[in-house]
Design a protein around this motif. Structure first.
Motif, PDB file in Angstrom:
ATOM      1  N   ILE A   9       0.834  -1.200   0.000  1.00  0.00           N
ATOM      2  CA  ILE A   9       0.000   0.000   0.000  1.00  0.00           C
ATOM      3  C   ILE A   9       0.868   1.249   0.000  1.00  0.00           C
ATOM      4  CG2 ILE A   9      -1.597   1.373   1.417  1.00  0.00           C
ATOM      5  CD1 ILE A   9      -2.928  -1.267   2.224  1.00  0.00           C
ATOM      6  N   GLU A  10       1.949   1.225   0.805  1.00  0.00           N
ATOM      7  CA  GLU A  10       2.829   2.393   0.870  1.00  0.00           C
ATOM      8  C   GLU A  10       3.542   2.626  -0.454  1.00  0.00           C
ATOM      9  OE1 GLU A  10       5.598   4.595   4.135  1.00  0.00           O
ATOM     10  OE2 GLU A  10       5.112   2.484   4.412  1.00  0.00           O
ATOM     11  N   ILE A  11       3.969   1.555  -1.098  1.00  0.00           N
ATOM     12  CA  ILE A  11       4.642   1.672  -2.398  1.00  0.00           C
ATOM     13  C   ILE A  11       3.683   2.235  -3.449  1.00  0.00           C
ATOM     14  CG2 ILE A  11       5.617   0.348  -4.321  1.00  0.00           C
ATOM     15  CD1 ILE A  11       6.834  -1.531  -2.165  1.00  0.00           C
ATOM     16  N   LEU A  12       2.479   1.669  -3.507  1.00  0.00           N
ATOM     17  CA  LEU A  12       1.488   2.119  -4.482  1.00  0.00           C
ATOM     18  C   LEU A  12       1.052   3.561  -4.214  1.00  0.00           C
ATOM     19  CD1 LEU A  12      -0.745  -1.082  -4.753  1.00  0.00           C
ATOM     20  CD2 LEU A  12       0.817  -0.186  -6.490  1.00  0.00           C
ATOM     21  N   GLY A  13       0.899   3.909  -2.924  1.00  0.00           N
ATOM     22  CA  GLY A  13       0.520   5.270  -2.566  1.00  0.00           C
ATOM     23  C   GLY A  13       1.595   6.273  -2.945  1.00  0.00           C
ATOM     24  N   THR A  14       2.837   5.899  -2.705  1.00  0.00           N
ATOM     25  CA  THR A  14       3.962   6.776  -3.052  1.00  0.00           C
ATOM     26  C   THR A  14       4.017   7.015  -4.558  1.00  0.00           C
ATOM     27  OG1 THR A  14       5.243   5.976  -1.152  1.00  0.00           O
ATOM     28  CG2 THR A  14       6.473   7.044  -2.923  1.00  0.00           C
ATOM     29  N   GLY A  45       4.636  14.638   1.892  1.00  0.00           N
ATOM     30  CA  GLY A  45       4.126  15.721   2.736  1.00  0.00           C
ATOM     31  C   GLY A  45       3.225  15.250   3.858  1.00  0.00           C
ATOM     32  N   GLY A  46       2.201  14.454   3.524  1.00  0.00           N
ATOM     33  CA  GLY A  46       1.254  13.990   4.531  1.00  0.00           C
ATOM     34  C   GLY A  46       1.894  13.092   5.573  1.00  0.00           C
ATOM     35  N   GLY A  47       2.726  12.164   5.113  1.00  0.00           N
ATOM     36  CA  GLY A  47       3.397  11.250   6.036  1.00  0.00           C
ATOM     37  C   GLY A  47       4.365  11.968   6.957  1.00  0.00           C
ATOM     38  N   ARG A  50       2.327  13.738   9.646  1.00  0.00           N
ATOM     39  CA  ARG A  50       1.832  12.695  10.555  1.00  0.00           C
ATOM     40  C   ARG A  50       2.916  12.228  11.520  1.00  0.00           C
ATOM     41  NH1 ARG A  50       1.676   7.802   7.267  1.00  0.00           N
ATOM     42  NH2 ARG A  50       3.883   7.834   7.872  1.00  0.00           N
ATOM     43  N   ASP A  51       4.091  11.909  10.992  1.00  0.00           N
ATOM     44  CA  ASP A  51       5.174  11.401  11.838  1.00  0.00           C
ATOM     45  C   ASP A  51       5.665  12.452  12.830  1.00  0.00           C
ATOM     46  OD1 ASP A  51       4.964   9.012  10.539  1.00  0.00           O
ATOM     47  OD2 ASP A  51       6.788   9.242   9.326  1.00  0.00           O
ATOM     48  N   LEU A  52       5.688  13.708  12.402  1.00  0.00           N
ATOM     49  CA  LEU A  52       6.095  14.779  13.315  1.00  0.00           C
ATOM     50  C   LEU A  52       5.085  14.938  14.455  1.00  0.00           C
ATOM     51  CD1 LEU A  52       7.375  17.478  10.791  1.00  0.00           C
ATOM     52  CD2 LEU A  52       8.758  16.112  12.366  1.00  0.00           C
ATOM     53  N   LEU A  53       3.806  14.822  14.148  1.00  0.00           N
ATOM     54  CA  LEU A  53       2.777  14.905  15.185  1.00  0.00           C
ATOM     55  C   LEU A  53       2.895  13.760  16.181  1.00  0.00           C
ATOM     56  CD1 LEU A  53      -0.365  15.925  13.080  1.00  0.00           C
ATOM     57  CD2 LEU A  53       0.801  17.331  14.784  1.00  0.00           C
ATOM     58  N   LEU A  54       3.287  12.585  15.675  1.00  0.00           N
ATOM     59  CA  LEU A  54       3.432  11.409  16.537  1.00  0.00           C
ATOM     60  C   LEU A  54       4.779  11.371  17.255  1.00  0.00           C
ATOM     61  CD1 LEU A  54       1.908   8.680  14.173  1.00  0.00           C
ATOM     62  CD2 LEU A  54       0.913   9.511  16.310  1.00  0.00           C
ATOM     63  N   ASP A  56       7.445  10.495  15.770  1.00  0.00           N
ATOM     64  CA  ASP A  56       8.131   9.335  15.191  1.00  0.00           C
ATOM     65  C   ASP A  56       9.204   9.832  14.234  1.00  0.00           C
ATOM     66  OD1 ASP A  56       8.792   6.773  14.442  1.00  0.00           O
ATOM     67  OD2 ASP A  56       7.126   6.549  13.039  1.00  0.00           O
ATOM     68  N   THR A  57      10.340  10.186  14.796  1.00  0.00           N
ATOM     69  CA  THR A  57      11.430  10.756  14.000  1.00  0.00           C
ATOM     70  C   THR A  57      12.693   9.905  14.111  1.00  0.00           C
ATOM     71  OG1 THR A  57      12.016  12.186  15.856  1.00  0.00           O
ATOM     72  CG2 THR A  57      10.566  13.119  14.191  1.00  0.00           C
ATOM     73  N   PRO A  58      13.580   9.943  13.097  1.00  0.00           N
ATOM     74  CA  PRO A  58      13.420  10.614  11.796  1.00  0.00           C
ATOM     75  C   PRO A  58      12.179  10.094  11.064  1.00  0.00           C
ATOM     76  CG  PRO A  58      15.676   9.840  12.079  1.00  0.00           C
ATOM     77  CD  PRO A  58      14.865   9.220  13.165  1.00  0.00           C
ATOM     78  N   VAL A  59      11.575  10.961  10.272  1.00  0.00           N
ATOM     79  CA  VAL A  59      10.338  10.597   9.574  1.00  0.00           C
ATOM     80  C   VAL A  59      10.610   9.462   8.588  1.00  0.00           C
ATOM     81  CG1 VAL A  59       9.286  12.856   9.881  1.00  0.00           C
ATOM     82  CG2 VAL A  59      10.719  12.428   7.871  1.00  0.00           C
ATOM     83  N   ALA A  60       9.525   8.804   8.144  1.00  0.00           N
ATOM     84  CA  ALA A  60       9.637   7.547   7.396  1.00  0.00           C
ATOM     85  C   ALA A  60      10.567   7.608   6.191  1.00  0.00           C
ATOM     86  CB  ALA A  60       8.237   7.100   6.961  1.00  0.00           C
ATOM     87  N   TRP A  61      10.455   8.664   5.370  1.00  0.00           N
ATOM     88  CA  TRP A  61      11.255   8.701   4.144  1.00  0.00           C
ATOM     89  C   TRP A  61      12.736   8.917   4.427  1.00  0.00           C
ATOM     90  CZ3 TRP A  61      13.864  13.221   2.958  1.00  0.00           C
ATOM     91  CH2 TRP A  61      13.419  14.393   3.587  1.00  0.00           C
ATOM     92  N   MET A  62      13.076   9.417   5.597  1.00  0.00           N
ATOM     93  CA  MET A  62      14.485   9.563   5.966  1.00  0.00           C
ATOM     94  C   MET A  62      15.079   8.233   6.434  1.00  0.00           C
ATOM     95  SD  MET A  62      14.665  13.185   7.994  1.00  0.00           S
ATOM     96  CE  MET A  62      14.450  14.744   7.126  1.00  0.00           C
TER      97      MET A  62
END
Length: 203
Positions: A9-14, A45-47, A50-54, A56-62
């Motif tokens: 899902i993440e791959i297809l969404g990206t 952008g959205g992810g 989301r990760d900053l609000l949670l 959850d850093t570094p954020v997913a794409w990093m």
């Protein structure tokens, strides 16, 4: 190598949001670098929000550079195939709708993994689905879709509610995810096709 449902899902969404961002940029006649930047912010952008609000850093794409490469390849492929696609607006809409459904589920699942309440999970799904498009439209100097007559965030919220409802009735998670993605995608198409919209406020 096996890929889990969420990874797929993440791959297809990206890919979907990278393509929609690329088409939006090409509609504005940006150069290749501009197209790449818009594709990138639309996808992450959205992810990122989301990760900053949670926290959850570094954020997913990093943490996973493969997603950056996936965005790069998607943007380049879109640029090369643009001559074969005449209806930019329709293509942008379809990929944007698909990305919306895919990323909404990603956001909801991220909230669940953090043990948050269903309401917060739905909010995170909406943020994940919408904020990439908000940043994209802002950079392209257009009013973001979420603030216009076209139903956008509402589709995410309804999708999130449907997901928890399906789980409540013991539908398998993977099936529920596919159903919700399909419903969000179809819902946006029907809304735009029949020009449905939420009421406006004016004075």
């Amino acid at each position: 190598m096996q890929i889990s449902t969420m990874e797929a899902i993440e791959i297809l969404g990206t890919i979907s949001f990278a393509i929609s961002g690329s088409f939006a940029a090409m509609q504005r006649r940006l150069d290749p670098f501009g197209v790449l930047i818009i594709a990138f912010v639309t996808s992450i952008g959205g992810g990122t929000v989301r990760d900053l609000l949670l926290g959850d850093t570094p954020v997913a794409w990093m943490r996973n550079v493969n997603y950056c490469l996936l965005i790069l390849l998607s943007a380049i492929a879109t640029i090369f195939f643009k001559t074969h696609i005449k209806k930019f607006k329709v293509t942008l809409f379809l990929f944007d709708s698909m990305g919306l459904g895919l990323f909404t589920i990603l956001g909801v699942q991220k909230g669940i993994s953090f043990g948050l309440s269903p309401g917060i999970c739905i909010a995170l799904g909406t943020i994940t689905g919408c904020f990439g498009g908000i940043i994209r439209d802002t950079l392209l100097n257009t009013i973001p879709l979420i603030f216009r007559k076209e139903v956008y965030a509402t589709a995410c919220i309804l999708g999130g509610l449907l997901y928890f409802l399906l789980l409540y009735f013991n539908l398998k998670e993977d099936i529920a995810k596919v159903v919700v993605i399909a419903v969000i995608f179809a819902f946006r198409i029907v809304v735009v096709r029949y020009k449905l919209a939420l009421p406006k406020f004016g004075y």
